[in-house]
Design a protein around this motif. Structure first.
Motif, PDB file in Angstrom:
ATOM      1  N   GLN A 199       0.837  -1.200   0.000  1.00 46.12           N
ATOM      2  CA  GLN A 199       0.000   0.000   0.000  1.00 46.12           C
ATOM      3  C   GLN A 199       0.873   1.252   0.000  1.00 46.12           C
ATOM      4  O   GLN A 199       1.721   1.444   0.863  1.00 46.12           O
ATOM      5  CB  GLN A 199      -0.916   0.016   1.221  1.00 46.12           C
ATOM      6  CG  GLN A 199      -1.882   1.183   1.234  1.00 46.12           C
ATOM      7  CD  GLN A 199      -2.870   1.103   2.390  1.00 46.12           C
ATOM      8  OE1 GLN A 199      -2.742   0.251   3.256  1.00 46.12           O
ATOM      9  NE2 GLN A 199      -3.839   1.992   2.396  1.00 46.12           N
ATOM     10  N   THR A 200       0.662   2.086  -1.000  1.00 46.76           N
ATOM     11  CA  THR A 200       1.339   3.378  -1.100  1.00 46.76           C
ATOM     12  C   THR A 200       0.325   4.410  -1.565  1.00 46.76           C
ATOM     13  O   THR A 200      -0.761   4.066  -2.056  1.00 46.76           O
ATOM     14  CB  THR A 200       2.498   3.334  -2.111  1.00 46.76           C
ATOM     15  OG1 THR A 200       1.966   3.054  -3.421  1.00 46.76           O
ATOM     16  CG2 THR A 200       3.530   2.276  -1.746  1.00 46.76           C
ATOM     17  N   GLU A 201       0.673   5.660  -1.451  1.00 46.76           N
ATOM     18  CA  GLU A 201      -0.217   6.724  -1.900  1.00 46.76           C
ATOM     19  C   GLU A 201      -0.469   6.630  -3.403  1.00 46.76           C
ATOM     20  O   GLU A 201      -1.606   6.791  -3.869  1.00 46.76           O
ATOM     21  CB  GLU A 201       0.379   8.089  -1.553  1.00 46.76           C
ATOM     22  CG  GLU A 201      -0.503   9.269  -1.944  1.00 46.76           C
ATOM     23  CD  GLU A 201       0.118  10.600  -1.592  1.00 46.76           C
ATOM     24  OE1 GLU A 201      -0.353  11.636  -2.126  1.00 46.76           O
ATOM     25  OE2 GLU A 201       1.082  10.616  -0.793  1.00 46.76           O
ATOM     26  N   ALA A 202       0.589   6.338  -4.169  1.00 49.09           N
ATOM     27  CA  ALA A 202       0.447   6.243  -5.623  1.00 49.09           C
ATOM     28  C   ALA A 202      -0.453   5.071  -6.007  1.00 49.09           C
ATOM     29  O   ALA A 202      -1.302   5.192  -6.899  1.00 49.09           O
ATOM     30  CB  ALA A 202       1.822   6.089  -6.275  1.00 49.09           C
ATOM     31  N   ARG A 203      -0.285   3.925  -5.341  1.00 50.67           N
ATOM     32  CA  ARG A 203      -1.126   2.763  -5.625  1.00 50.67           C
ATOM     33  C   ARG A 203      -2.585   3.054  -5.319  1.00 50.67           C
ATOM     34  O   ARG A 203      -3.485   2.791  -6.130  1.00 50.67           O
ATOM     35  CB  ARG A 203      -0.647   1.568  -4.800  1.00 50.67           C
ATOM     36  CG  ARG A 203      -1.358   0.262  -5.120  1.00 50.67           C
ATOM     37  CD  ARG A 203      -1.348  -0.704  -3.962  1.00 50.67           C
ATOM     38  NE  ARG A 203      -2.329  -0.317  -2.941  1.00 50.67           N
ATOM     39  CZ  ARG A 203      -2.916  -1.185  -2.112  1.00 50.67           C
ATOM     40  NH1 ARG A 203      -2.628  -2.468  -2.174  1.00 50.67           N
ATOM     41  NH2 ARG A 203      -3.789  -0.764  -1.209  1.00 50.67           N
ATOM     42  N   ASP A 204      -2.850   3.597  -4.138  1.00 50.69           N
ATOM     43  CA  ASP A 204      -4.228   3.858  -3.734  1.00 50.69           C
ATOM     44  C   ASP A 204      -4.886   4.919  -4.605  1.00 50.69           C
ATOM     45  O   ASP A 204      -6.101   4.868  -4.844  1.00 50.69           O
ATOM     46  CB  ASP A 204      -4.279   4.284  -2.273  1.00 50.69           C
ATOM     47  CG  ASP A 204      -4.018   3.124  -1.320  1.00 50.69           C
ATOM     48  OD1 ASP A 204      -3.878   1.985  -1.808  1.00 50.69           O
ATOM     49  OD2 ASP A 204      -3.951   3.359  -0.098  1.00 50.69           O
ATOM     50  N   ARG A 205      -4.111   5.860  -5.105  1.00 46.47           N
ATOM     51  CA  ARG A 205      -4.677   6.885  -5.982  1.00 46.47           C
ATOM     52  C   ARG A 205      -5.225   6.257  -7.261  1.00 46.47           C
ATOM     53  O   ARG A 205      -6.333   6.584  -7.708  1.00 46.47           O
ATOM     54  CB  ARG A 205      -3.617   7.939  -6.305  1.00 46.47           C
ATOM     55  CG  ARG A 205      -4.135   9.069  -7.187  1.00 46.47           C
ATOM     56  CD  ARG A 205      -3.183  10.250  -7.220  1.00 46.47           C
ATOM     57  NE  ARG A 205      -1.841   9.877  -7.655  1.00 46.47           N
ATOM     58  CZ  ARG A 205      -0.768   9.867  -6.859  1.00 46.47           C
ATOM     59  NH1 ARG A 205      -0.877  10.187  -5.573  1.00 46.47           N
ATOM     60  NH2 ARG A 205       0.414   9.520  -7.338  1.00 46.47           N
ATOM     61  N   VAL A 206      -4.471   5.338  -7.842  1.00 47.98           N
ATOM     62  CA  VAL A 206      -4.943   4.663  -9.057  1.00 47.98           C
ATOM     63  C   VAL A 206      -6.156   3.794  -8.743  1.00 47.98           C
ATOM     64  O   VAL A 206      -7.136   3.766  -9.509  1.00 47.98           O
ATOM     65  CB  VAL A 206      -3.818   3.821  -9.687  1.00 47.98           C
ATOM     66  CG1 VAL A 206      -4.345   3.068 -10.912  1.00 47.98           C
ATOM     67  CG2 VAL A 206      -2.642   4.699 -10.089  1.00 47.98           C
ATOM     68  N   LEU A 207      -6.133   3.092  -7.630  1.00 51.57           N
ATOM     69  CA  LEU A 207      -7.270   2.243  -7.264  1.00 51.57           C
ATOM     70  C   LEU A 207      -8.541   3.072  -7.058  1.00 51.57           C
ATOM     71  O   LEU A 207      -9.637   2.648  -7.467  1.00 51.57           O
ATOM     72  CB  LEU A 207      -6.954   1.446  -5.998  1.00 51.57           C
ATOM     73  CG  LEU A 207      -6.009   0.248  -6.175  1.00 51.57           C
ATOM     74  CD1 LEU A 207      -5.583  -0.313  -4.830  1.00 51.57           C
ATOM     75  CD2 LEU A 207      -6.666  -0.842  -7.029  1.00 51.57           C
ATOM     76  N   ARG A 208      -8.413   4.230  -6.447  1.00 51.63           N
ATOM     77  CA  ARG A 208      -9.593   5.089  -6.279  1.00 51.63           C
ATOM     78  C   ARG A 208     -10.145   5.528  -7.630  1.00 51.63           C
ATOM     79  O   ARG A 208     -11.368   5.589  -7.827  1.00 51.63           O
ATOM     80  CB  ARG A 208      -9.235   6.301  -5.429  1.00 51.63           C
ATOM     81  CG  ARG A 208      -9.038   5.992  -3.949  1.00 51.63           C
ATOM     82  CD  ARG A 208      -8.960   7.271  -3.122  1.00 51.63           C
ATOM     83  NE  ARG A 208      -8.677   6.973  -1.722  1.00 51.63           N
ATOM     84  CZ  ARG A 208      -7.448   6.947  -1.204  1.00 51.63           C
ATOM     85  NH1 ARG A 208      -6.394   7.240  -1.965  1.00 51.63           N
ATOM     86  NH2 ARG A 208      -7.273   6.660   0.073  1.00 51.63           N
ATOM     87  N   GLU A 209      -9.274   5.868  -8.556  1.00 55.57           N
ATOM     88  CA  GLU A 209      -9.724   6.275  -9.892  1.00 55.57           C
ATOM     89  C   GLU A 209     -10.401   5.124 -10.614  1.00 55.57           C
ATOM     90  O   GLU A 209     -11.427   5.312 -11.289  1.00 55.57           O
ATOM     91  CB  GLU A 209      -8.531   6.787 -10.703  1.00 55.57           C
ATOM     92  CG  GLU A 209      -7.979   8.116 -10.199  1.00 55.57           C
ATOM     93  CD  GLU A 209      -6.714   8.520 -10.928  1.00 55.57           C
ATOM     94  OE1 GLU A 209      -6.533   9.723 -11.161  1.00 55.57           O
ATOM     95  OE2 GLU A 209      -5.905   7.622 -11.262  1.00 55.57           O
ATOM     96  N   LEU A 210      -9.866   3.919 -10.452  1.00 55.91           N
ATOM     97  CA  LEU A 210     -10.499   2.746 -11.062  1.00 55.91           C
ATOM     98  C   LEU A 210     -11.854   2.473 -10.418  1.00 55.91           C
ATOM     99  O   LEU A 210     -12.835   2.159 -11.105  1.00 55.91           O
ATOM    100  CB  LEU A 210      -9.591   1.524 -10.915  1.00 55.91           C
ATOM    101  CG  LEU A 210      -8.304   1.511 -11.728  1.00 55.91           C
ATOM    102  CD1 LEU A 210      -7.433   0.315 -11.344  1.00 55.91           C
ATOM    103  CD2 LEU A 210      -8.606   1.486 -13.223  1.00 55.91           C
ATOM    104  N   GLY A 211     -11.926   2.574  -9.109  1.00 61.15           N
ATOM    105  CA  GLY A 211     -13.182   2.333  -8.414  1.00 61.15           C
ATOM    106  C   GLY A 211     -14.266   3.315  -8.783  1.00 61.15           C
ATOM    107  O   GLY A 211     -15.456   2.978  -8.822  1.00 61.15           O
ATOM    108  N   ALA A 212     -13.860   4.553  -9.077  1.00 58.76           N
ATOM    109  CA  ALA A 212     -14.824   5.579  -9.468  1.00 58.76           C
ATOM    110  C   ALA A 212     -15.131   5.549 -10.960  1.00 58.76           C
ATOM    111  O   ALA A 212     -16.005   6.288 -11.424  1.00 58.76           O
ATOM    112  CB  ALA A 212     -14.288   6.960  -9.088  1.00 58.76           C
TER     113      ALA A 212
END
Length: 392
Positions: free
Chosen positions: A123-136
């Motif tokens: 878990q990193t900020e960069a990873r979670d940022r992409v996951l949030r964009e995918l989820g949305a």
């Protein structure tokens, strides 16, 4: 449809496993409802299956429909990151239905391969940022095929260097899956510490794409070139290498699910034709040669479905034999899809050799899917090695 969890624990048939624990591999009611919803969706959007090369316009329409009408684009992403919090088995259900219709969207690459890659990394900020964009549903992602194959530092990959305290990539990533609509690419690049996985924004300066001409017109492969393109390092070196086998196992299960869907549809088309087509005053399905072909196709499709179901359950439950069952499912599904696609052409006869009939599309998809992530011989050798049989 909201991104509610389709979640799941099955309630029907059970199978004993070592240690005396009975395991249920049947689909739950929610998963059966999900399967029915996706099938109704793909039937309503059957026109988005291409009869020639899948254009980016077709893919954009299909992806918009998936996001707005079906709401499964973030199925596997945890709820805190904006997804549905579903399981691998939930995703398998969707991919089987998409595979049945050769549905023209980047779903496997984005909601499948890229998502399991990200979730398998620290878990990193960069990873979670992409996951949030995918989820949305704000972005489509693609993942390099070498994430799921050979993980050693090799020539031919992009090279990553630090410039002004930021990483940049230079080089070429070959045959990225369904990358024409992608806004983010997960790229393996060589660093001084070994291979690393980077998230690259494909609208950045220095990025160029070229779609490849391939046998399968229903799935695009794209070469992406990078010229000192800014990138976010997600994981590398000694931290990355132990994570890759688990990521690869999940990816193989997802591709296998799509192949099972294709095999099931080939069986249905063959049986429908065998019942409707008459020769010598009787349906051709009454002749023994056709009966045997259809029976063999049924065995292939059902055994592959069972193998994928078990492998998906093992992934969700983090079972010890995840890698073995994933490889077995991938090998079984690959062989099943290839054989059923070929036998469908045999059952249909001359009509199946024309472009007016979809049989050729299924056959082309079956042929190319066999080597999309791993070849059958490589899978067989891997299974033999991990089960103590040596190399076949």
């Amino acid at each position: 449809m909201p991104n509610a969890c389709w979640g799941c624990r099955a309630t029907a048939a059970t199978v004993p496993r070592p240690g005396g624990t009975d395991v249920d591999f049947d689909l739950s009611r929610e998963q059966r409802d999900l399967s029915a919803a996706v099938r109704a969706f793909t039937t309503a959007h059957a026109g988005l299956r291409p009869d020639s090369d899948a254009s980016s316009g077709q893919q954009a329409k299909a992806w918009a429909a998936v996001r707005e009408q079906l709401g499964v684009h973030g199925l596997l992403i945890p709820e805190p990151l904006g997804g549905a919090g579903g399981t691998i088995l939930d995703l398998v259900v969707v991919l089987q239905e998409f595979g049945r219709e050769l549905f023209c969207s980047p779903y496997l690459a984005s909601a499948g391969l890229a998502t399991v890659t990200l979730l398998g990394l620290p878990q990193t900020e960069a990873r979670d940022r992409v996951l949030r964009e995918l989820g949305a549903g704000e972005v489509v992602a693609t993942a390099g095929r070498d994430i799921f194959s050979d993980h050693r530092a090799v020539t031919g990959r992009p090279t990553a260097e630090v410039e002004d305290a930021r990483w940049s990539l230079t080089g070429t990533s070959e045959a990225m899956i369904e990358a024409e609509l992608a806004g983010v690419a997960l790229v393996v690049a060589n660093t001084v510490d070994g291979p690393g996985i980077f998230a690259v924004r494909l609208d950045a300066s220095g990025v160029s794409r070229q779609r490849l001409v391939t046998l399968d017109p229903t799935r695009s492969l794209t070469t992406i070139r990078f010229d000192r393109v800014a990138a976010d390092l997600l994981c590398s070196g000694g931290e990355l290498v132990p994570l890759l086998p688990g990521i690869r196992a999940q990816a193989m299960v997802l591709l296998a699910a799509e192949q099972v869907g294709g095999a099931s549809r080939c069986l249905e088309m063959a049986v429908e034709h065998a019942v409707a087509r008459r020769q010598f005053g009787r349906p051709i399905g009454a002749f023994q040669a056709i009966k045997h072909l259809c029976a063999d196709m049924l065995v292939d499709a059902e055994t592959a479905d069972a193998a994928v179901r078990v492998a998906a359950w093992n992934v969700d439950e983090q079972a010890e034999d995840v890698r073995e069952t994933a490889s077995m499912a991938a090998l079984q599904a690959s062989a099943a899809f290839y054989r059923t696609a070929a036998r469908t052409i045999q059952v249909h006869g001359a009509i199946a050799y024309t472009w007016e009939h979809p049989a050729h599309l299924y056959y082309k998809r079956a042929v190319t899917s066999r080597r999309l992530l791993a070849s059958p011989s490589a899978l067989a050798d891997e299974i033999a090695a991990r089960t103590g049989l040596g190399v076949l």
